[in-house]
Design an enzyme around this catalytic site. Structure first.
Site, PDB file in Angstrom:
ATOM      1  N   ASP A  55       0.822  -1.214   0.000  1.00 56.33           N
ATOM      2  CA  ASP A  55       0.000   0.000   0.000  1.00 56.33           C
ATOM      3  C   ASP A  55       0.859   1.268   0.000  1.00 56.33           C
ATOM      4  OD1 ASP A  55      -2.359  -1.364  -0.121  1.00 56.33           O
ATOM      5  OD2 ASP A  55      -2.848  -1.164   2.007  1.00 56.33           O
ATOM      6  N   ARG A 101       2.624   6.223  -2.872  1.00 54.85           N
ATOM      7  CA  ARG A 101       3.642   7.011  -3.574  1.00 54.85           C
ATOM      8  C   ARG A 101       3.248   7.215  -5.029  1.00 54.85           C
ATOM      9  NH1 ARG A 101       7.092   3.999  -0.218  1.00 54.85           N
ATOM     10  NH2 ARG A 101       7.451   2.393  -1.797  1.00 54.85           N
ATOM     11  N   ASN A 155      -5.599   8.398   2.176  1.00 53.33           N
ATOM     12  CA  ASN A 155      -6.011   7.620   3.345  1.00 53.33           C
ATOM     13  C   ASN A 155      -6.428   8.501   4.518  1.00 53.33           C
ATOM     14  OD1 ASN A 155      -5.819   5.039   2.369  1.00 53.33           O
ATOM     15  ND2 ASN A 155      -3.821   4.600   3.282  1.00 53.33           N
ATOM     16  N   GLU A 156      -5.485   9.301   5.018  1.00 52.43           N
ATOM     17  CA  GLU A 156      -5.792  10.063   6.223  1.00 52.43           C
ATOM     18  C   GLU A 156      -4.821  11.212   6.449  1.00 52.43           C
ATOM     19  OE1 GLU A 156      -2.560   7.818   6.812  1.00 52.43           O
ATOM     20  OE2 GLU A 156      -4.366   6.582   7.019  1.00 52.43           O
ATOM     21  N   ARG A 202       4.826  13.408  26.171  1.00 47.31           N
ATOM     22  CA  ARG A 202       3.814  14.389  26.545  1.00 47.31           C
ATOM     23  C   ARG A 202       2.540  14.188  25.740  1.00 47.31           C
ATOM     24  NH1 ARG A 202       5.863  20.359  27.272  1.00 47.31           N
ATOM     25  NH2 ARG A 202       3.970  20.270  28.526  1.00 47.31           N
ATOM     26  N   TYR A 210      -4.693   3.555   9.102  1.00 49.35           N
ATOM     27  CA  TYR A 210      -4.385   4.096  10.432  1.00 49.35           C
ATOM     28  C   TYR A 210      -5.649   4.246  11.282  1.00 49.35           C
ATOM     29  CZ  TYR A 210      -1.516   6.951  13.652  1.00 49.35           C
ATOM     30  OH  TYR A 210      -0.825   7.443  14.726  1.00 49.35           O
TER      31      TYR A 210
END
Length: 323
Positions: A76, A81, A150-151, A161, A193
């Site tokens: 993927d 790319r 995708n995201e 943190r 993701y």
């Protein structure tokens, strides 16, 4: 005029280079002209020597708009790319999976010869996948503008943190919380993701945008599915000095200082994927994730009976009554 097929491979992998050489040879023997990027061709030639098939160079012998289709050999990440390369054109991508899950790929390495045959015969359809437009604002200035298939993932910059954010939909705040990040995804990205962050799997035909918090420290941190025309935003709060980083498809990044604002909308430019099979997404989902389906018995009745039942249900719904 002979059709030109762009062959894109992950040349960092031996298997991908071998598959690229095989694909170019088969395309040439079938009367098509294989095309490669110079660097990819040089990487393969450094291992295998001169290719057995005459191959044109993208950007030298032929421009991208002179290519009929792109064959992508890899996982993927390789397809993402390739999407960067062809996004502003009408060139569709057909993926051959050489990776692990390979949700964006259409076929597997063992099917390479058959895939080339389908390309030669034009035995494929093209579907458009939604992409998102991503903007980063800071102190009323646009500091980054990119896109994703995708995201867009907002993540904490310091692993020690927590990132403090507030999530917004259509200019209205939804919730603020500390977290490791927030994923803003497309249906295509729902199996990437966003899925790992606990978001829902959304069928590619569904037009929607997704919000999936990552390890949120909050009572309400559920994934959200919103309208495709909505404007999503995540603001990095200034109540701490914790900064973030934006990653789009894991490839393009931007720093997010406290006070930065990330806005995501549906893009007008889709990515075109070639499909050689009319496989339902549910079947692809089961196969890629190796989901257990033992005990499944299927719909009641023959296919004809099932079609009739669906038709009766449709007419009943239109009448607003019950059967």
């Amino acid at each position: 005029m002979s059709r030109r097929i762009l062959v894109l491979a992950h040349t960092g992998r031996q298997a991908a280079m071998a598959a690229a050489q095989e694909a170019c040879t088969q395309l040439h023997s079938s009367g098509l002209i294989p095309v490669m990027r110079r660097k990819d061709l040089e990487d393969i030639q450094s291992v295998y020597g001169v290719l057995t098939a005459p191959t044109e160079i993208l950007g030298e012998d032929v421009a991208l708009d002179g290519v009929d289709l792109g064959m992508v050999l890899g996982g993927d990440g390789t397809i993402l790319r390739a999407a960067e390369l062809v996004r502003d054109t009408n060139v569709p991508l057909l993926g051959v999976n050489l990776g692990h899950v390979g949700f964006l790929a259409e076929s597997e390495r063992a099917d390479l010869a058959q895939t080339v045959h389908w390309v030669v015969e034009r035995a494929y359809t093209v579907e458009e996948r939604m992409t998102i437009d991503v903007k980063v604002w800071f102190e009323n200035q646009l500091i980054a503008h990119t896109w994703a298939l995708n995201e867009a993932a907002i993540e904490k910059a310091d692993r020690q943190r927590m990132l403090e954010v507030v999530v917004e939909v259509d200019a209205r705040p939804i919730s603020s919380f500390g977290c490791d990040g927030v994923v803003l995804a497309t249906p295509t990205g729902s199996t990437a993701y966003s899925f790992s962050a606990g978001g829902p799997v959304v069928w590619p035909e569904v037009e929607a945008l997704l919000i999936a918090p990552i390890s949120a420290h909050a009572l309400f941190s559920r994934p959200l599915v919103v309208a495709p025309a909505s404007i999503l935003a995540v603001e990095v709060l200034t109540r701490t000095d914790a900064a973030g980083v934006l990653w789009c498809d894991g490839r393009r990044s931007a720093e997010l200082p406290p006070g930065a604002r990330v806005e995501v909308t549906r893009s007008a430019i889709p990515v075109r994927l070639a499909r050689t099979r009319s496989t339902p997404f549910s079947e692809r989902l089961v196969r890629k994730f190796q989901l257990p389906t033992q005990g499944w018995r299927g719909p009641v009745g023959s296919p004809g009976d099932l079609s009739e039942s669906v038709e009766i249900s449709r007419h009943t719904a239109e009448r607003g009554g019950s059967a």
